[in-house]
Design an enzyme around this catalytic site. Structure first.
Site, PDB file in Angstrom:
ATOM      1  N   GLY A 278       0.819  -1.199   0.000  1.00 15.02           N
ATOM      2  CA  GLY A 278       0.000   0.000   0.000  1.00 15.02           C
ATOM      3  C   GLY A 278       0.853   1.248   0.000  1.00 15.02           C
ATOM      4  O   GLY A 278       2.081   1.182   0.110  1.00 15.02           O
TER       5      GLY A 278
ATOM      6  N   GLU B 181      -0.845   2.806   6.637  1.00 13.46           N
ATOM      7  CA  GLU B 181      -0.974   3.803   5.570  1.00 13.46           C
ATOM      8  C   GLU B 181      -1.831   4.995   5.996  1.00 13.46           C
ATOM      9  O   GLU B 181      -1.522   6.143   5.640  1.00 13.46           O
ATOM     10  CB  GLU B 181      -1.539   3.156   4.304  1.00 13.46           C
ATOM     11  CG  GLU B 181      -0.703   2.031   3.725  1.00 13.46           C
ATOM     12  CD  GLU B 181       0.725   2.430   3.405  1.00 13.46           C
ATOM     13  OE1 GLU B 181       1.024   3.640   3.312  1.00 13.46           O
ATOM     14  OE2 GLU B 181       1.565   1.509   3.244  1.00 13.46           O
TER      15      GLU B 181
ATOM     16  N   TRP C 111      11.723   4.626  11.548  1.00 17.61           N
ATOM     17  CA  TRP C 111      13.175   4.755  11.406  1.00 17.61           C
ATOM     18  C   TRP C 111      13.563   5.981  10.579  1.00 17.61           C
ATOM     19  O   TRP C 111      14.738   6.216  10.301  1.00 17.61           O
ATOM     20  CB  TRP C 111      13.766   3.482  10.791  1.00 17.61           C
ATOM     21  CG  TRP C 111      13.407   3.237   9.368  1.00 17.61           C
ATOM     22  CD1 TRP C 111      14.171   3.531   8.269  1.00 17.61           C
ATOM     23  CD2 TRP C 111      12.196   2.665   8.856  1.00 17.61           C
ATOM     24  NE1 TRP C 111      13.511   3.170   7.111  1.00 17.61           N
ATOM     25  CE2 TRP C 111      12.291   2.639   7.446  1.00 17.61           C
ATOM     26  CE3 TRP C 111      11.025   2.174   9.456  1.00 17.61           C
ATOM     27  CZ2 TRP C 111      11.272   2.145   6.634  1.00 17.61           C
ATOM     28  CZ3 TRP C 111      10.015   1.681   8.651  1.00 17.61           C
ATOM     29  CH2 TRP C 111      10.144   1.664   7.265  1.00 17.61           C
TER      30      TRP C 111
ATOM     31  N   ASP D 245       1.684  -7.911  10.475  1.00 17.71           N
ATOM     32  CA  ASP D 245       0.472  -7.373  11.110  1.00 17.71           C
ATOM     33  C   ASP D 245       0.386  -7.765  12.578  1.00 17.71           C
ATOM     34  O   ASP D 245      -0.004  -6.957  13.426  1.00 17.71           O
ATOM     35  CB  ASP D 245      -0.772  -7.879  10.370  1.00 17.71           C
ATOM     36  CG  ASP D 245      -1.052  -7.075   9.106  1.00 17.71           C
ATOM     37  OD1 ASP D 245      -0.134  -6.380   8.625  1.00 17.71           O
ATOM     38  OD2 ASP D 245      -2.187  -7.152   8.596  1.00 17.71           O
TER      39      ASP D 245
END
Length: 318
Positions: free
Chosen positions: A188, A228, A239, A288
């Protein structure tokens, strides 16, 4: 913990391109990625090259965000965001069901309101900064369109009617999600605040949209959507898209790079001070099942864009 970087221009220097993006061949479209790949930063860099004024707008947004954080002028109460889901499909599998779409809305509501079942798994080290962001998402409309495209790439073609896509619906007051096969192993991508309204929103591959079934593990729990939408709400990768970079949030540890899979805790950074990394943060690249928290700093950064004069203030209006 990191110090805030004041301007977005400084931040954009730090955010180096880490993902290869391509239109995607048929074989790429069918391939199952082994590592999470989000193209949001790549898309941003392409937009910056195409529109030099975008850097100015993002710099203004960053300056405004920091001012709101410093003055404490943040939105109180809950923001409710209507969501339009644009489904572009070639196959039956790509024409995802209303139930799968609703499952993504449900995941967003759990994750952004600290109602996810794994929220209490946050380690004690980070318990003091874990946050209930307090944003509600409501499914407003589903729009479907059949297509012959096998993959759409990341040039926003899915958002343009002239290129066979679906234009966003009321993008200044509604979050538009596109479900379509992106290709190139990309799960995504999102547009950050400051981009053109004609391309505003989030794109998610249908295999990773909501609770998409065991066949699409380890990205089948709707966290691609959470990640997203986090970008759409002005959050960066944890990061900082650079070695030991900054995500412009003070209470997240410095990460030396993206993390994948489900890292064993504690996972130490190789950056200065070797802090324990917040690998369970939604803005990392873990599976996830490995991501389940936002931080207070991220919550405040999100809240700033809804204040009067903020980049997404139109969503906060009654």
């Amino acid at each position: 913990m990191k110090k805030l970087i004041i301007t977005a221009i400084t931040a954009l220097v730090l955010f180096s391109c880490q993902n290869d993006q391509a239109e995607g061949t048929n074989s790429e479209a069918a391939a199952q990625p082994t590592l999470r790949t989000c193209a949001s930063q790549d898309v941003l860099e392409a937009q910056l090259k195409a529109d030099p004024t975008l850097a100015i707008r993002m710099n203004e947004i960053e300056a405004y965000t920091n001012k709101a954080l410093l003055t404490g002028k943040l939105v109180n109460g809950k923001i409710e965001i209507p969501v339009v889901v644009n489904v572009l499909y070639r196959t039956t599998a790509e024409n995802i069901s209303a139930a799968q779409i609703q499952s993504q809305i449900d995941v967003l509501n759990k994750d952004f309101n600290a109602l996810n079942s794994d929220y209490n798994s946050v380690p004690a080290l980070f318990a003091g900064v874990k946050a209930n962001v307090g944003i509600t998402f409501v499914l407003d409309q589903i729009i479907r369109k059949s297509t012959t495209k096998t993959s759409w790439g990341t040039n926003d073609a899915m958002k343009k009617t002239a290129q066979g896509g679906l234009a966003p619906t009321s993008p200044t007051t509604k979050l538009n999600l596109w479900s379509c096969t992106i290709g190139g192993g990309i799960l995504g991508y999102a547009q950050f605040p400051g981009g053109a309204s004609a391309t505003d929103g989030v794109v998610i591959d249908p295999k990773y949209f909501g609770l998409s079934g065991a066949a699409n593990a380890p990205y089948n729990l709707g966290r691609t959507g959470t990640h997203e939408v986090g970008h759409w709400l002005n959050l960066r990768h944890i990061w900082g898209d650079a070695t030991c970079g900054s995500d412009l949030v003070a209470d997240t540890p410095t990460h030396n790079a993206a993390n994948y899979g489900v890292p064993a805790y504690p996972h130490y950074s190789t950056c200065s001070g070797t802090p324990v990394e917040m690998t369970m943060n939604y803005m990392d690249y873990t599976d996830d099942a490995g991501m389940y928290m936002f931080s207070n700093g991220q919550k405040n950064r999100i809240a700033a864009i809804f204040t009067s004069g903020g980049a997404r203030n139109s969503f906060a209006q009654p």
